[in-house]
Design a protein around this motif. Structure first.
Motif, PDB file in Angstrom:
ATOM      1  N   LEU A   5       0.845  -1.179   0.000  1.00  0.00           N
ATOM      2  CA  LEU A   5       0.000   0.000   0.000  1.00  0.00           C
ATOM      3  C   LEU A   5       0.886   1.236   0.000  1.00  0.00           C
ATOM      4  O   LEU A   5       1.756   1.386   0.867  1.00  0.00           O
ATOM      5  CB  LEU A   5      -0.911  -0.019   1.228  1.00  0.00           C
ATOM      6  CG  LEU A   5      -1.936   1.095   1.343  1.00  0.00           C
ATOM      7  CD1 LEU A   5      -2.948   1.004   0.192  1.00  0.00           C
ATOM      8  CD2 LEU A   5      -2.651   1.008   2.676  1.00  0.00           C
ATOM      9  N   ARG A   6       0.689   2.100  -0.982  1.00  0.00           N
ATOM     10  CA  ARG A   6       1.518   3.305  -1.090  1.00  0.00           C
ATOM     11  C   ARG A   6       1.173   4.321  -0.003  1.00  0.00           C
ATOM     12  O   ARG A   6       0.045   4.384   0.461  1.00  0.00           O
ATOM     13  CB  ARG A   6       1.322   3.969  -2.457  1.00  0.00           C
ATOM     14  CG  ARG A   6       1.861   3.136  -3.599  1.00  0.00           C
ATOM     15  CD  ARG A   6       1.607   3.782  -4.931  1.00  0.00           C
ATOM     16  NE  ARG A   6       0.171   3.987  -5.101  1.00  0.00           N
ATOM     17  CZ  ARG A   6      -0.373   5.026  -5.696  1.00  0.00           C
ATOM     18  NH1 ARG A   6       0.368   5.974  -6.207  1.00  0.00           N
ATOM     19  NH2 ARG A   6      -1.678   5.141  -5.800  1.00  0.00           N
ATOM     20  N   ASN A   7       2.159   5.095   0.376  1.00  0.00           N
ATOM     21  CA  ASN A   7       2.008   6.186   1.338  1.00  0.00           C
ATOM     22  C   ASN A   7       1.449   5.722   2.681  1.00  0.00           C
ATOM     23  O   ASN A   7       0.657   6.421   3.310  1.00  0.00           O
ATOM     24  CB  ASN A   7       1.137   7.302   0.752  1.00  0.00           C
ATOM     25  CG  ASN A   7       1.767   7.901  -0.482  1.00  0.00           C
ATOM     26  OD1 ASN A   7       2.965   8.177  -0.501  1.00  0.00           O
ATOM     27  ND2 ASN A   7       0.986   8.080  -1.519  1.00  0.00           N
ATOM     28  N   LEU A   8       1.870   4.557   3.097  1.00  0.00           N
ATOM     29  CA  LEU A   8       1.391   3.998   4.359  1.00  0.00           C
ATOM     30  C   LEU A   8       1.695   4.912   5.547  1.00  0.00           C
ATOM     31  O   LEU A   8       0.928   4.955   6.509  1.00  0.00           O
ATOM     32  CB  LEU A   8       1.996   2.610   4.587  1.00  0.00           C
ATOM     33  CG  LEU A   8       1.457   1.829   5.763  1.00  0.00           C
ATOM     34  CD1 LEU A   8      -0.057   1.671   5.676  1.00  0.00           C
ATOM     35  CD2 LEU A   8       2.118   0.481   5.865  1.00  0.00           C
ATOM     36  N   GLU A   9       2.778   5.662   5.452  1.00  0.00           N
ATOM     37  CA  GLU A   9       3.123   6.575   6.545  1.00  0.00           C
ATOM     38  C   GLU A   9       2.065   7.673   6.725  1.00  0.00           C
ATOM     39  O   GLU A   9       1.983   8.289   7.783  1.00  0.00           O
ATOM     40  CB  GLU A   9       4.511   7.199   6.324  1.00  0.00           C
ATOM     41  CG  GLU A   9       4.600   8.186   5.182  1.00  0.00           C
ATOM     42  CD  GLU A   9       4.660   7.564   3.778  1.00  0.00           C
ATOM     43  OE1 GLU A   9       4.630   8.334   2.811  1.00  0.00           O
ATOM     44  OE2 GLU A   9       4.723   6.334   3.662  1.00  0.00           O
ATOM     45  N   LYS A  10       1.239   7.890   5.715  1.00  0.00           N
ATOM     46  CA  LYS A  10       0.156   8.874   5.788  1.00  0.00           C
ATOM     47  C   LYS A  10      -1.194   8.234   6.107  1.00  0.00           C
ATOM     48  O   LYS A  10      -2.194   8.938   6.224  1.00  0.00           O
ATOM     49  CB  LYS A  10       0.020   9.606   4.450  1.00  0.00           C
ATOM     50  CG  LYS A  10       1.213  10.419   4.036  1.00  0.00           C
ATOM     51  CD  LYS A  10       0.927  11.070   2.692  1.00  0.00           C
ATOM     52  CE  LYS A  10       2.100  11.862   2.189  1.00  0.00           C
ATOM     53  NZ  LYS A  10       1.803  12.499   0.879  1.00  0.00           N
ATOM     54  N   ALA A  11      -1.232   6.923   6.216  1.00  0.00           N
ATOM     55  CA  ALA A  11      -2.499   6.189   6.355  1.00  0.00           C
ATOM     56  C   ALA A  11      -3.321   6.676   7.542  1.00  0.00           C
ATOM     57  O   ALA A  11      -2.787   6.995   8.601  1.00  0.00           O
ATOM     58  CB  ALA A  11      -2.230   4.694   6.485  1.00  0.00           C
ATOM     59  N   ILE A  12      -4.631   6.696   7.320  1.00  0.00           N
ATOM     60  CA  ILE A  12      -5.565   7.160   8.346  1.00  0.00           C
ATOM     61  C   ILE A  12      -6.516   6.024   8.726  1.00  0.00           C
ATOM     62  O   ILE A  12      -7.127   5.406   7.862  1.00  0.00           O
ATOM     63  CB  ILE A  12      -6.395   8.354   7.829  1.00  0.00           C
ATOM     64  CG1 ILE A  12      -5.482   9.547   7.529  1.00  0.00           C
ATOM     65  CG2 ILE A  12      -7.481   8.731   8.830  1.00  0.00           C
ATOM     66  CD1 ILE A  12      -6.196  10.691   6.820  1.00  0.00           C
ATOM     67  N   VAL A  13      -6.595   5.795  10.031  1.00  0.00           N
ATOM     68  CA  VAL A  13      -7.625   4.909  10.582  1.00  0.00           C
ATOM     69  C   VAL A  13      -8.414   5.790  11.541  1.00  0.00           C
ATOM     70  O   VAL A  13      -7.937   6.127  12.622  1.00  0.00           O
ATOM     71  CB  VAL A  13      -7.023   3.691  11.317  1.00  0.00           C
ATOM     72  CG1 VAL A  13      -8.133   2.835  11.898  1.00  0.00           C
ATOM     73  CG2 VAL A  13      -6.138   2.878  10.388  1.00  0.00           C
ATOM     74  N   LYS A  14      -9.597   6.189  11.113  1.00  0.00           N
ATOM     75  CA  LYS A  14     -10.395   7.131  11.898  1.00  0.00           C
ATOM     76  C   LYS A  14     -10.940   6.474  13.160  1.00  0.00           C
ATOM     77  O   LYS A  14     -11.355   5.318  13.152  1.00  0.00           O
ATOM     78  CB  LYS A  14     -11.554   7.660  11.062  1.00  0.00           C
ATOM     79  CG  LYS A  14     -11.096   8.514   9.911  1.00  0.00           C
ATOM     80  CD  LYS A  14     -12.267   9.030   9.107  1.00  0.00           C
ATOM     81  CE  LYS A  14     -11.756   9.863   7.942  1.00  0.00           C
ATOM     82  NZ  LYS A  14     -12.860  10.271   7.055  1.00  0.00           N
ATOM     83  N   ARG A  15     -10.928   7.248  14.240  1.00  0.00           N
ATOM     84  CA  ARG A  15     -11.453   6.791  15.523  1.00  0.00           C
ATOM     85  C   ARG A  15     -12.880   6.266  15.353  1.00  0.00           C
ATOM     86  O   ARG A  15     -13.228   5.209  15.859  1.00  0.00           O
ATOM     87  CB  ARG A  15     -11.428   7.940  16.529  1.00  0.00           C
ATOM     88  CG  ARG A  15     -12.017   7.571  17.871  1.00  0.00           C
ATOM     89  CD  ARG A  15     -12.242   8.811  18.765  1.00  0.00           C
ATOM     90  NE  ARG A  15     -12.789   8.433  20.037  1.00  0.00           N
ATOM     91  CZ  ARG A  15     -14.080   8.153  20.251  1.00  0.00           C
ATOM     92  NH1 ARG A  15     -14.942   8.233  19.263  1.00  0.00           N
ATOM     93  NH2 ARG A  15     -14.498   7.803  21.458  1.00  0.00           N
ATOM     94  N   GLU A  16     -13.705   7.023  14.629  1.00  0.00           N
ATOM     95  CA  GLU A  16     -15.101   6.642  14.429  1.00  0.00           C
ATOM     96  C   GLU A  16     -15.229   5.281  13.734  1.00  0.00           C
ATOM     97  O   GLU A  16     -16.138   4.517  14.020  1.00  0.00           O
ATOM     98  CB  GLU A  16     -15.845   7.700  13.609  1.00  0.00           C
ATOM     99  CG  GLU A  16     -15.929   9.047  14.296  1.00  0.00           C
ATOM    100  CD  GLU A  16     -14.642   9.875  14.172  1.00  0.00           C
ATOM    101  OE1 GLU A  16     -13.814   9.604  13.273  1.00  0.00           O
ATOM    102  OE2 GLU A  16     -14.460  10.784  14.991  1.00  0.00           O
ATOM    103  N   LYS A  17     -14.334   5.013  12.795  1.00  0.00           N
ATOM    104  CA  LYS A  17     -14.377   3.747  12.067  1.00  0.00           C
ATOM    105  C   LYS A  17     -14.148   2.581  13.030  1.00  0.00           C
ATOM    106  O   LYS A  17     -14.783   1.543  12.921  1.00  0.00           O
ATOM    107  CB  LYS A  17     -13.326   3.733  10.958  1.00  0.00           C
ATOM    108  CG  LYS A  17     -13.308   2.498  10.112  1.00  0.00           C
ATOM    109  CD  LYS A  17     -14.580   2.279   9.331  1.00  0.00           C
ATOM    110  CE  LYS A  17     -14.720   3.266   8.207  1.00  0.00           C
ATOM    111  NZ  LYS A  17     -15.883   2.982   7.342  1.00  0.00           N
ATOM    112  N   VAL A  18     -13.254   2.759  13.975  1.00  0.00           N
ATOM    113  CA  VAL A  18     -12.949   1.689  14.928  1.00  0.00           C
ATOM    114  C   VAL A  18     -13.991   1.638  16.042  1.00  0.00           C
ATOM    115  O   VAL A  18     -14.578   0.587  16.306  1.00  0.00           O
ATOM    116  CB  VAL A  18     -11.530   1.865  15.515  1.00  0.00           C
ATOM    117  CG1 VAL A  18     -11.242   0.796  16.556  1.00  0.00           C
ATOM    118  CG2 VAL A  18     -10.481   1.836  14.412  1.00  0.00           C
TER     119      VAL A  18
END
Length: 111
Positions: free
Chosen positions: A3-16
């Motif tokens: 996955l490209r740009n993994l260092e920028k990846a977002i896992v939103k609090r709401e999603k979890v």
């Protein structure tokens, strides 16, 4: 391919909190039971968020699908769980057209 740009990846609090670890969400409760069974807990939702980022770093993209809005990336592989086990998980990430930031869409038990 990773996955490209993994260092920028977002896992939103709401999603979890409101989906992956929610026992009241109609579509999320089965996922919550799965993740709770491996030691993930709602109060430490960031642990699952970081585990999903590590999952993306450790496993190759197995499928990419173009949509009218961007690219969806599917990653299958083992997820490091708090209880020491490594369940197989499928995670879906999305990169919007004109952007380079992957955002977690969902994760669920893999095969």
């Amino acid at each position: 391919m990773k996955l490209r740009n993994l260092e920028k990846a977002i896992v939103k609090r709401e999603k979890v909190v409101d989906y992956l670890l929610s026992m009241t969400h109609r579509d999320g409760r089965g996922k919550a039971k799965f993740f709770f069974g491996f030691g993930f807990v709602l109060e430490q939702w960031q642990v699952l968020a970081e585990a999903l980022k590590a999952h993306a770093a450790a496993n190759d993209v197995s499928e990419s699908v173009t949509s009218p809005f961007g690219m969806r990336y599917i990653i299958n592989g083992e997820l490091e769980a708090p209880d020491g086990r490594k369940p197989r998980v499928r995670a879906v990430w999305f990169v919007e057209d004109g952007d380079d930031v992957p955002t977690l869409v969902t994760a669920f038990p893999g095969r």
